[in-house]
Write a protein that holds these residues in place. Structure first.
Motif, PDB file in Angstrom:
ATOM      1  N   VAL A   1       0.834  -1.199   0.000  1.00 10.12           N
ATOM      2  CA  VAL A   1       0.000   0.000   0.000  1.00 10.12           C
ATOM      3  C   VAL A   1       0.870   1.251   0.000  1.00 10.12           C
ATOM      4  O   VAL A   1       0.566   2.240  -0.675  1.00 10.12           O
ATOM      5  CB  VAL A   1      -0.962  -0.010   1.209  1.00 10.12           C
ATOM      6  CG1 VAL A   1      -1.712   1.311   1.310  1.00 10.12           C
ATOM      7  CG2 VAL A   1      -1.946  -1.163   1.085  1.00 10.12           C
TER       8      VAL A   1
ATOM      9  N   ARG B   1      -9.482   2.421   5.189  1.00  5.90           N
ATOM     10  CA  ARG B   1     -10.659   2.765   4.394  1.00  5.90           C
ATOM     11  C   ARG B   1     -11.237   4.108   4.826  1.00  5.90           C
ATOM     12  O   ARG B   1     -11.642   4.916   3.992  1.00  5.90           O
ATOM     13  CB  ARG B   1     -11.711   1.664   4.520  1.00  5.90           C
ATOM     14  CG  ARG B   1     -11.322   0.325   3.892  1.00  5.90           C
ATOM     15  CD  ARG B   1     -12.487  -0.644   3.963  1.00  5.90           C
ATOM     16  NE  ARG B   1     -13.646  -0.123   3.243  1.00  5.90           N
ATOM     17  CZ  ARG B   1     -14.887  -0.603   3.382  1.00  5.90           C
ATOM     18  NH1 ARG B   1     -15.109  -1.631   4.200  1.00  5.90           N
ATOM     19  NH2 ARG B   1     -15.880  -0.081   2.702  1.00  5.90           N
TER      20      ARG B   1
ATOM     21  N   THR C   1      -8.044   0.909  -2.578  1.00  2.50           N
ATOM     22  CA  THR C   1      -8.641   0.808  -1.250  1.00  2.50           C
ATOM     23  C   THR C   1     -10.059   1.361  -1.315  1.00  2.50           C
ATOM     24  O   THR C   1     -10.263   2.535  -1.658  1.00  2.50           O
ATOM     25  CB  THR C   1      -7.832   1.611  -0.214  1.00  2.50           C
ATOM     26  OG1 THR C   1      -6.511   1.084  -0.135  1.00  2.50           O
ATOM     27  CG2 THR C   1      -8.489   1.531   1.158  1.00  2.50           C
TER      28      THR C   1
END
Length: 418
Positions: A45, A94, A203
């Motif tokens: 990420v 998130r 995401t």
């Protein structure tokens, strides 16, 4: 006949673009790394964050510079990353992505509708500066606090920074980072760096009112007040009268598209932009837009190598990351405090904003940036700061002659070459 290579890649412009990219990345990548970790990002990420930011900066630098024939340099929001590093505690990745989208949507609306000046008028500049100072001061304190655990490494960085400020101020932060890496290598603290290309990681955003109020709105305010506002000032200072609204709108829209992949904040650059707008970028002001284009090219390379950049940051000791983050923000912290305290009408409210934000206060799941700004606004109301400032502004308006045509709002003018 002119050499075609020298026309599209003049050495001063390429050098200025490269320098802007190197300074921009090395002076604040550690803060982005801290923000990603605070959001719970793993290595994949983190690489996606670097890819999204690099692509976003690259495309906007190239596109806007070519469109307006001016050295428009964009950057990730360093103060925004600092805010995220302290404000995302307890939030999911998130929820963080949802906050990125809210901030990007507000920036886009500001550009598309021309609300930029009107929105910024609602937040007094001293309070916005105090908010920024309160967010960033933790990094300054962290730089010196890290000396307790690794004095030799951090002191070497700080001493090199001071020497650089004396001899070559523009390269002081880069010199400090180099010294830190050298000291870490001598102490055997460096780990192997893995070369890899970055891959996008999507995401799915989640929206919560805590993340919106505690992160999304403060991220928007900090980005607009501390990045876009001085970014416009840099362009104006060097004679580039480009319209503001399209610049804000396009950076916001690009941010909106790339936010689910990790682009938390894209905006006009200030410090690195100055490298590309001055005579060092090209003797002919009409050709300096190429420095912005080349900065974009180099940012695309940084984005493509996002996994390598993430691996490099992971290989560095924590003390080095804390040290370079704090050192890289010293100038911003100083200018923020100067702006916050320079006007005695707002001074008390600015001090309250700064202290409340720096305290790390967290209530109802909302971070201290929001509570700091709220406390500052209430203090300003209680001390009559708004009334005093309004009376001063009214008196100034009465004495001012009608503005000539070339002083109309930037949105009302077409782009002009310097």
């Amino acid at each position: 006949m002119a050499n075609p290579i020298s026309r599209i890649a003049p050495l001063p412009a390429v050098t200025a673009g490269l320098l802007a990219t190197v300074v921009g990345v090395t002076s604040s990548a550690a803060i982005v790394f801290s923000a990603a970790r605070a959001a719970g990002a793993d290595d994949a990420v983190l690489a996606s964050w670097m890819l999204a930011l690099g692509v976003g900066m690259g495309l906007t630098c190239i596109g806007l510079s070519l469109r307006f024939r001016a050295p428009v340099v964009t950057a990730w929001s360093t103060p925004g990353a600092a805010l995220l590093a302290t404000g995302l505690d307890g939030m999911s990745l998130r929820e963080a992505t949802g906050a990125f989208l809210i901030s990007a949507a507000l920036i886009t609306l500001s550009g598309v509708t021309g609300w930029f000046a009107r929105i910024m008028d609602r937040v007094p500049l001293p309070l916005a500066a105090a908010l920024l100072g309160g967010v960033l001061v933790q990094f300054g304190i962290g730089a010196f606090g890290s000396m307790e655990g690794d004095f030799a490494l951090v002191f070497a960085m700080f001493a090199t920074y001071l020497l650089g400020r004396w001899i070559l101020p523009r390269y002081a932060v880069l010199a400090a980072l180099t010294a830190g890496v050298a000291a870490a290598a001598l102490e055997g603290q460096l780990r192997a760096v893995e070369f890899a290309w970055a891959a996008p990681v999507f995401t799915m955003p989640a929206f919560s009112w805590q993340a919106a109020i505690g992160v999304g709105v403060p991220l928007f305010i900090v980005t607009m007040a501390s990045q876009n506002l001085p970014g416009v000032a840099v362009l104006r200072n060097d004679g580039y009268r480009v319209p503001v609204s399209p610049l804000i709108g396009w950076t916001g829209a690009t941010n909106l598209v790339l936010a689910p992949f990790g682009a938390f904040g894209l905006n006009l650059a200030a410090i690195t932009a100055a490298i590309c707008t001055g005579p060092q970028a090209h003797p002919d002001p009409r050709r300096r837009y190429l420095a912005g284009v080349w900065a974009g090219v180099f940012y695309l390379v940084v984005g493509a190598l996002g996994a390598t950049v993430g691996s490099l940051l992971a290989a560095l000791p924590a003390a080095l990351i804390l040290g370079i983050a704090g050192i890289g923000l010293l100038g911003t912290i100083g200018s923020s405090l100067t702006s916050a305290l320079s006007d005695d009408r707002w001074r008390e409210a600015a001090v309250v904003t700064f202290l409340a934000t720096a305290s790390g206060l967290k209530l109802l799941g909302i971070g201290s940036a929001f509570w700091g700004l709220l406390a500052g606004l209430l203090t300003a109301l209680a001390t009559g700061a708004f009334k005093k400032a309004g009376a001063f502004k009214a008196g100034a308006e009465q004495q001012r002659a009608p503005a000539p045509e070339d002083e109309r709002a930037p949105e009302d003018r077409t782009a002009q070459r310097p």
